[in-house]
Motif scaffolding. Sequence first.
Motif, PDB file in Angstrom:
ATOM      1  N   LEU A  66       0.894  -1.413  -0.659  1.00 42.28           N
ATOM      2  CA  LEU A  66      -0.035   0.223  -0.065  1.00 42.28           C
ATOM      3  C   LEU A  66       0.926   1.467   0.126  1.00 42.28           C
ATOM      4  O   LEU A  66       0.947   2.137  -0.840  1.00 42.28           O
ATOM      5  N   THR A  67       1.870   0.991   0.886  1.00 46.02           N
ATOM      6  CA  THR A  67       2.611   2.031   0.637  1.00 46.02           C
ATOM      7  C   THR A  67       3.741   2.491  -0.702  1.00 46.02           C
ATOM      8  O   THR A  67       3.576   3.467  -1.368  1.00 46.02           O
ATOM      9  N   SER A  68       4.050   1.726  -1.623  1.00 46.01           N
ATOM     10  CA  SER A  68       4.490   1.742  -2.796  1.00 46.01           C
ATOM     11  C   SER A  68       3.078   2.136  -4.185  1.00 46.01           C
ATOM     12  O   SER A  68       3.238   3.199  -5.140  1.00 46.01           O
ATOM     13  N   GLU A  69       1.384   1.726  -3.730  1.00 49.76           N
ATOM     14  CA  GLU A  69       0.657   2.122  -4.280  1.00 49.76           C
ATOM     15  C   GLU A  69       0.927   3.567  -4.276  1.00 49.76           C
ATOM     16  O   GLU A  69       0.173   4.076  -4.378  1.00 49.76           O
ATOM     17  N   ASN A  70       0.367   3.933  -3.002  1.00 50.25           N
ATOM     18  CA  ASN A  70       0.507   5.592  -2.419  1.00 50.25           C
ATOM     19  C   ASN A  70       1.716   6.391  -3.117  1.00 50.25           C
ATOM     20  O   ASN A  70       1.531   7.351  -3.622  1.00 50.25           O
ATOM     21  N   GLN A  71       3.087   5.303  -3.026  1.00 52.41           N
ATOM     22  CA  GLN A  71       4.186   6.151  -3.715  1.00 52.41           C
ATOM     23  C   GLN A  71       3.407   6.572  -5.546  1.00 52.41           C
ATOM     24  O   GLN A  71       3.916   8.189  -5.597  1.00 52.41           O
ATOM     25  N   CYS A  72       3.111   5.718  -6.066  1.00 48.50           N
ATOM     26  CA  CYS A  72       2.906   5.425  -7.940  1.00 48.50           C
ATOM     27  C   CYS A  72       1.831   6.632  -7.369  1.00 48.50           C
ATOM     28  O   CYS A  72       1.841   7.347  -8.730  1.00 48.50           O
ATOM     29  N   LEU A  73       0.735   6.721  -6.556  1.00 47.89           N
ATOM     30  CA  LEU A  73      -0.512   8.078  -7.056  1.00 47.89           C
ATOM     31  C   LEU A  73       0.032   9.139  -6.839  1.00 47.89           C
ATOM     32  O   LEU A  73      -0.605   9.943  -7.118  1.00 47.89           O
ATOM     33  N   THR A  74       0.957   9.515  -5.852  1.00 49.35           N
ATOM     34  CA  THR A  74       1.589  10.331  -5.611  1.00 49.35           C
ATOM     35  C   THR A  74       2.433  11.334  -6.441  1.00 49.35           C
ATOM     36  O   THR A  74       2.263  12.617  -6.836  1.00 49.35           O
ATOM     37  N   SER A  75       3.217  10.454  -7.017  1.00 44.73           N
ATOM     38  CA  SER A  75       3.592  10.451  -8.420  1.00 44.73           C
ATOM     39  C   SER A  75       2.920  10.577  -9.284  1.00 44.73           C
ATOM     40  O   SER A  75       3.039  11.702 -10.447  1.00 44.73           O
ATOM     41  N   GLU A  76       2.278  10.238  -9.275  1.00 44.28           N
ATOM     42  CA  GLU A  76       0.761  11.085 -10.737  1.00 44.28           C
ATOM     43  C   GLU A  76       0.019  11.570 -10.503  1.00 44.28           C
ATOM     44  O   GLU A  76       0.108  12.556 -11.698  1.00 44.28           O
ATOM     45  N   ASN A  77      -0.472  12.250  -9.107  1.00 43.86           N
ATOM     46  CA  ASN A  77      -1.002  13.232  -8.910  1.00 43.86           C
ATOM     47  C   ASN A  77       0.253  14.595  -8.531  1.00 43.86           C
ATOM     48  O   ASN A  77      -0.827  15.316  -9.658  1.00 43.86           O
ATOM     49  N   LEU A  78       1.218  14.766  -8.861  1.00 46.13           N
ATOM     50  CA  LEU A  78       2.564  15.939  -8.922  1.00 46.13           C
ATOM     51  C   LEU A  78       2.658  15.763 -10.499  1.00 46.13           C
ATOM     52  O   LEU A  78       2.635  17.051 -10.787  1.00 46.13           O
ATOM     53  N   SER A  79       2.083  14.463 -11.174  1.00 42.65           N
ATOM     54  CA  SER A  79       2.373  14.817 -12.710  1.00 42.65           C
ATOM     55  C   SER A  79       1.402  15.493 -13.172  1.00 42.65           C
ATOM     56  O   SER A  79       1.469  16.700 -14.093  1.00 42.65           O
TER      57      SER A  79
END
Length: 144
Positions: free
Chosen positions: A98-111
Amino acid sequence: MLDLTCIHLATPKDQACQLDNWARLLRATTWEEIKMIAKHNTALLEASETLFTLNADDLIRKQCQARSDYYRLHNTISQKLNTLTAEVKSLSSENQCLTSENQCLTSENLSLNSKVKNLTLENQEKDLLIEQLKAQLHKNQPPV
């Protein structure tokens, strides 16, 4: 016949034969009580020592039962500890996913936020260009 529940009804003849003390000895519930009753009479003392010897097996049985109870409790606690340890590992693994998924979603959100900023700037530039073109068009129109 000796009735252990009626020691208080012992006759003087019963007391002379020490039947009341024998009744008290047989009715005693603790070793301390037996020792107190038998300390002034060698026959009672011998009988109490024999009782202790005969009941020593009971003491050993109680020790074995206590040991068995200890091991049963220890095994139950060990099983529960193993179950909880496995659950902690599972939850830790799930937490990492879930932490990894959260990091991916955070990166996508920043993009996506960056793209929104860029599109907003483009819209502002186009709005400014439209205003400039309107102003120029307004200048170039002949008066009515």
